[in-house]
Scaffold this active site. Structure first.
Site, PDB file in Angstrom:
ATOM      1  N   VAL A 194       0.875  -1.367  -0.104  1.00  0.00           N
ATOM      2  CA  VAL A 194       0.182   0.288   0.425  1.00  0.00           C
ATOM      3  C   VAL A 194       1.023   1.050  -0.157  1.00  0.00           C
ATOM      4  CG1 VAL A 194      -1.933   0.799   1.136  1.00  0.00           C
ATOM      5  CG2 VAL A 194      -1.535  -0.873   1.394  1.00  0.00           C
ATOM      6  N   TYR A 217      -5.211   6.230 -29.624  1.00  0.00           N
ATOM      7  CA  TYR A 217      -5.736   6.094 -28.580  1.00  0.00           C
ATOM      8  C   TYR A 217      -7.618   6.108 -28.932  1.00  0.00           C
ATOM      9  CZ  TYR A 217      -8.747   7.107 -23.728  1.00  0.00           C
ATOM     10  OH  TYR A 217      -9.589   7.359 -22.293  1.00  0.00           O
TER      11      TYR A 217
END
Length: 534
Positions: A264, A453
């Protein structure tokens, strides 16, 4: 005004598409795809859904951090991809975290990981929830006693600012706008602005190796990292803060892009820049798309490094900028905190003209601290760029298939890649009986290749749009893989890209990654199924 985050779709409820914007959106859609059924479907109240009861109980020492509120859990069940939105609209919440926990310190994170490791509870680190690849969804095979979503929004402070070195120590849970608000008085900026900027966090950017808005130089969050601090079930990793080092493999590189599978991320020292003062922009039209691509390559290889170098193909330019052009539109911009940008802007315009480009209006520039009035096309594109996710949701609720996928390839392979993707998309649209349009734009450009994209806009059938999109997505992903392109340039792997990521990465690296996960996460609780299997 305090706004309400949408549990089922993008952003804030108050900012959803309505009124004139909705009328214009549906008008354009009907014009592009006649006879489309655009009847609206409302999302259900999550309280009315049959959502599984929590299977785990937070220990008393951590109970104050936990929430089993049904709406809270529903909001943490999915990311913000088209398939997430559609499932929410249909009330399909079969994979919901049992508890949402909100630690406010590393000590609490350590305690949560210890509890989950002992109790065989899966942990999914959650930043802003803007994943579009299934990265935060508890969608994995059984074998776990339960799942918690670890929301890191309480770790939201800028802890230190080093003005001399232009760097800041920042906690992972800070959202983009809040971060820039703190840096602005010091005349600094992180200058990382992904489309999700308003609703994503530093930790999320780091964990997914996010790409920002700018086309060259500092395009990925990787480029801005000095050092990172990560809490793992096996201990805490903190790299030394340095401008660069050749001391073996980089520990930061191990955790960048690890998507919560190894630890984390709690804070990082990030490289900052002075806020820009001088700006300039121009919009160039082309009559031939191949010439537009060649002009963009010339700019990328000239060492000029524009801030923005966004090539829109004719369909993209028309749909999202309202501009008709037979060969596409190139949106260019420069900015600097140190010097006027006129000579660089003039040079890229010259390069574009060498390739047949024309300017419908002169370039604009400023030598003041105020931004210049943007060109009409760039202004339209920027507004559309920010509103795209909201408009996607409105169309998804009206049986439309509206989604994107992105990649990167070398310049010499782009033409073949573009043709292969177009064929795969059109064949897939036909196979699912959906009339639609494929668009393409370059989001980032490098000396050796672009980041294309793609967008799909298609008329679907209510109740079937998810299955239709999944078939289209599989087809275009196969085309990317077969062309030797990457399965993702900046959207991460998550669960949705795993089949193609497994083929893209070297087998020996997969083995090393599994070994790293085994060492850092012995119980295999961190985001199971993402990147590697336990």
């Amino acid at each position: 005004m305090n706004k309400t985050r949408s549990w089922w779709g993008w952003g804030n409820v108050e900012d959803a598409v309505h009124g004139v914007e909705l009328a214009e959106l549906t008008r354009r859609t009907s014009a592009m795809l006649p006879d489309t059924d655009l009847r609206a479907h409302e999302p259900p109240d999550p309280r009315s859904l049959d959502i599984r009861r929590p299977r785990v109980t937070v220990p008393a020492s951590l109970a104050h951090l936990g929430s089993d509120d049904l709406v809270d859990r529903a909001a943490h069940a999915h990311g913000k991809a088209f398939r997430d939105v559609v499932r929410n609209l249909h009330g399909d919440l079969r994979n919901v975290p049992d508890v949402v926990v909100r630690p406010s310190s590393e000590t609490e994170i350590v305690d949560i990981l210890d509890w989950c490791s002992r109790s065989n509870i899966a942990v999914i680190a959650y930043g802003g929830g803007s994943s579009v690849v299934g990265g935060i969804e508890p969608r994995f095979d059984g074998g776990y006693a339960g799942t918690i979503s670890m929301d890191l929004a309480a770790l939201d402070r800028v802890l230190e600012i080093d003005r001399t070195s232009r760097a800041a120590r920042i906690q992972a849970g800070v959202f983009g706008p809040a971060l820039e608000d703190v840096l602005r008085p010091a005349g600094l900026t992180l200058r990382h602005f992904p489309q999700s900027f308003e609703f994503s966090t530093l930790g999320g950017w780091l964990a997914t190796r996010a790409g920002g808005h700018f086309a060259t130089l500092y395009t990925h969050i990787d480029d801005l990292v000095e050092s990172m601090r990560v809490v793992t079930p096996a201990g805490i990793s903190e790299s030394r803060r340095l401008p660069g080092s050749g001391a073996g493999p980089s520990s930061d590189r191990l955790f960048l892009g690890s998507e919560g599978t190894l630890g984390v991320i709690t804070e990082a020292w990030m490289r900052l820049q002075d806020r820009p003062r001088w700006r300039g922009n121009a919009t160039v039209h082309f009559s031939d798309f191949e010439a537009a691509v060649s002009a963009t390559r010339a700019i990328a290889q000239a060492g000029i490094f524009p801030t923005n170098c966004r090539l829109l193909d004719p369909a993209e330019a028309f749909i999202n900028a309202g501009t008709a052009s037979s060969g596409g539109v190139l949106v260019l911009a420069f900015e600097s905190a140190d010097h006027p940008v006129g000579p660089w802007l003039d040079r890229v315009v010259e390069l574009c003209r060498d390739h047949g480009g024309t300017l419908p209006e002169p370039p604009r520039r400023t030598d003041s601290a105020d931004a210049p009035a943007p060109t009409a096309v760039s202004d339209a594109w920027r507004s559309s760029f920010l509103r795209m996710p909201y408009q996607r949701d409105a169309l998804a609720a009206r049986s439309m298939i509206v989604e994107t996928f992105e990649t990167a390839c070398t310049w010499d392979t782009f033409a073949d890649l573009h043709a292969s993707v177009r064929k795969a998309a059109n064949d897939a649209l036909a196979s699912v009986d959906a009339q639609g349009v494929l668009t393409c734009r370059f989001t980032h450009v490098y000396p050796d290749g672009p980041a294309p994209y793609f967008g799909i806009y298609a008329a679907g059938r209510w109740g079937s749009t998810l299955a239709q999109w999944d078939q289209i997505k599989a087809a275009v992903s196969e085309a990317l893989a077969n062309a030797g392109a990457t399965i993702t340039h900046h959207h991460a792997v998550g669960r949705d890209h795993r089949p193609w990521y497994d083929r893209q990465r070297p087998d020996v690296f997969a083995a090393a990654l599994r070994a790293a996960k085994g060492a850092l996460d012995p119980a295999g609780i961190l985001n199971p199924g993402v990147l590697v299997d336990p």
